[in-house]
Design an enzyme around this catalytic site. Sequence first.
Site, PDB file in Angstrom:
ATOM      1  N   HIS A 465     -45.820   4.878 -16.359  1.00  0.00           N
ATOM      2  CA  HIS A 465     -44.534   4.338 -16.801  1.00  0.00           C
ATOM      3  C   HIS A 465     -43.415   5.369 -16.599  1.00  0.00           C
ATOM      4  O   HIS A 465     -42.416   5.094 -15.933  1.00  0.00           O
ATOM      5  CB  HIS A 465     -44.641   3.929 -18.278  1.00  0.00           C
ATOM      6  CG  HIS A 465     -43.377   3.358 -18.847  1.00  0.00           C
ATOM      7  ND1 HIS A 465     -43.206   2.013 -19.061  1.00  0.00           N
ATOM      8  CD2 HIS A 465     -42.220   3.950 -19.249  1.00  0.00           C
ATOM      9  CE1 HIS A 465     -41.998   1.802 -19.563  1.00  0.00           C
ATOM     10  NE2 HIS A 465     -41.378   2.967 -19.691  1.00  0.00           N
ATOM     11  N   GLU A 466     -43.595   6.548 -17.157  1.00  0.00           N
ATOM     12  CA  GLU A 466     -42.553   7.571 -17.052  1.00  0.00           C
ATOM     13  C   GLU A 466     -42.389   8.018 -15.602  1.00  0.00           C
ATOM     14  O   GLU A 466     -41.286   8.318 -15.157  1.00  0.00           O
ATOM     15  CB  GLU A 466     -42.868   8.770 -17.950  1.00  0.00           C
ATOM     16  CG  GLU A 466     -42.999   8.439 -19.440  1.00  0.00           C
ATOM     17  CD  GLU A 466     -41.862   7.599 -19.992  1.00  0.00           C
ATOM     18  OE1 GLU A 466     -40.738   7.690 -19.454  1.00  0.00           O
ATOM     19  OE2 GLU A 466     -42.096   6.830 -20.945  1.00  0.00           O
TER      20      GLU A 466
HETATM   21 ZN   LIG Z   1     -39.381   3.157 -20.185  1.00  0.00          ZN
END
Ligand SMILES: [Zn+2]
Length: 675
Positions: A465-466
């Site tokens: 995600h990051e």
């Molecule tokens: Zn996010």
Amino acid sequence: MSEQQEKRINPFFLPYGTPHDTPPFDRIRLEDYEEAFMEGIRRDNEQVDKTINNPAKPTFDNTIINKDDDTEGYYDLLDRVSTVFFNLLSAETNDEMDALAQKMQPILTQHANDVRLNEKLFERVRYVHRHHRKLTPEEKMLLDNCYDGFVRSGALLDKAGKDRLRQLTEEASILSLQFSQNLLKENKAYTLHITDAAQLDGLPQTAIEAAAEEARQREMDGWLFTLDFPSYSPFMTYSTQRELRREMYMAKNTECIHDNENNNLEICKRLINLRREIAQLLGFKTYADYVLKNRMAGNVRSVYKLLNDLIKAYKPAAKKEMLDVEPWDMAFYSHKLKLRKYNIDAEMLRPYFQLEKVIDGVFGLANRLYGITFKENKDIPVYHPDVKAYEVFDRDGSYLAVFYADFHPRKGKQGGAWMTQYQGQCIDKKGKNVRPHVSVVMNLTKPTPEKPALLTLGEVETFLHEFGHSLHGMFANTRFESLSGTNVWWDFVELPSQFMENYAVEKEFLRTFAFHYQTGEPLPDELIRRIVRSRNFMAATACLRQVSLGLLDMAYYTKKDAFTEDIIPFEKKAWKKAILGKQLPDTCMTVQFSHIMAGGYAAGYYSYKWAEVLDADAFAVFKKHGIFDQQTAQRFRDCILSKGGTENPMVLYKRFRGGEPTIDALLKRNGIKKR
Ligand SMILES: [Zn+2]
């Protein structure tokens, strides 16, 4: 100041002289920040004075760009120091930094207000907004953002209107704070004190230890459970003590409605009314209209369309999933059921997710999709020995970005995970493409003397995600920094990040790095199958829960008239369409719904579902052409990742997708709709 050779010079005032001009963390002292902040503010004001006293007619170049892009040999000092200071305030802080933040925050707010409320400056901006020459879409976006920023600060209002706006805004910010403090106090006020070990039945060891520690800290014996999520959630999921679960549930869901000083009912009403008044003062019908003007969704109608479409699609499945149990039994039975059905537990996967291999997997994925490569460079200064710094190179070997990775928890670092930048991408006045410095900060499982860092699948997803956000930053290729990378409208920013999470359950991807840290054996097919199947467990119920919160949010912020109803019955009515089980008459969500009362999600809670629709819809294109398909990836990069906020996100998205997103791919992913 360059003449004073003997005197130490504040590093913020000079070129950093480091690889790629990355911040010289090792040379920055605490006192440098304040000096640089104050000098930065002074230079900023000087720049504003220069702009407003310019005898020439206002133009885009002499009025709008000047503020945004004055990088030529004269750093935007305030931006430079703020970036380092506030990034470290989250990632590596201490008491002195915190104290300085307390001191600087009001000064910086005051400065921002002074600029925003400068009437002469606004007159020039307004002139350009009316009389500008032909602009590129990116220039137009910058101009609109700039103009809109002034207007939202009240620039078009008369004196009385401006005063009113300031009053309303101040009251709203005070009440938001009070809302949060009340909630915090209620959270702290309740504890479940257990002294009989038999009552710990079912709880995992980590939860028991944490509860013992909590008790020790308050000099009590036994175990203490609180309403904070890390204590509350495992208790509700694992405790076999039904009566205690009921007690915990009721304590949590009746917070802030008791007849005491922590009651939030009137505060919520007032906040809803304040925001409506602010919106109406600025010329909007409702607060939702005011918010949605700068969102991909665009208007109230499309938000309701999304929520209603989801209800229609998920309700039948949710009915089938429904467990006929009391609310305090929900987490407990659904967890039991999940275990029985899929026989999968987060701990089982850890040995296959050794951090070093996961890093190889994630970098390898970026390489397969986009051809980029990561090379650690120890000459780049870092702010803590745990942080790794990489140089990132593009497919053709050219330098693309600096990527910092900060993986593990430590004192002085905030919880959670986020992506941030130490330098945004832009094209400076000499035409040089200034490449970005991005950073991902996480709190993943630490290595121990016996074992390397072994992650859960959830942690692998967090990393993906990051990392997705950081690709948005690294591929940025725009002219203005304020429109670059992740500087996009709110309901679009999670597309690149959530998109990457899709890979976490793709066998082809897991095959590239998920090997047992001791035996080297690959993650077994059977386990992968169970992961994939267990993902959609209770998916419809979870979806309707999010939709119900979205409905509640919209019900409050689409009010055209004064809100005078009672919160509790209003809430039950507002989300009824998305609720299947019975509603307990004495519980209340609104008074603890920080996202929409105290956070930035007012009239924006729908964004969670909106982003999910987008990421599933975008990933469907990859599923069709192959999840590693380079041509599709290139188009994703060209149409979306490199464009930042230079155009309306719907325009960008349609260019990639060939049409507007639909909920179909999400329905398929959740197993609601067969292919
Ligand atoms: Zn996010």
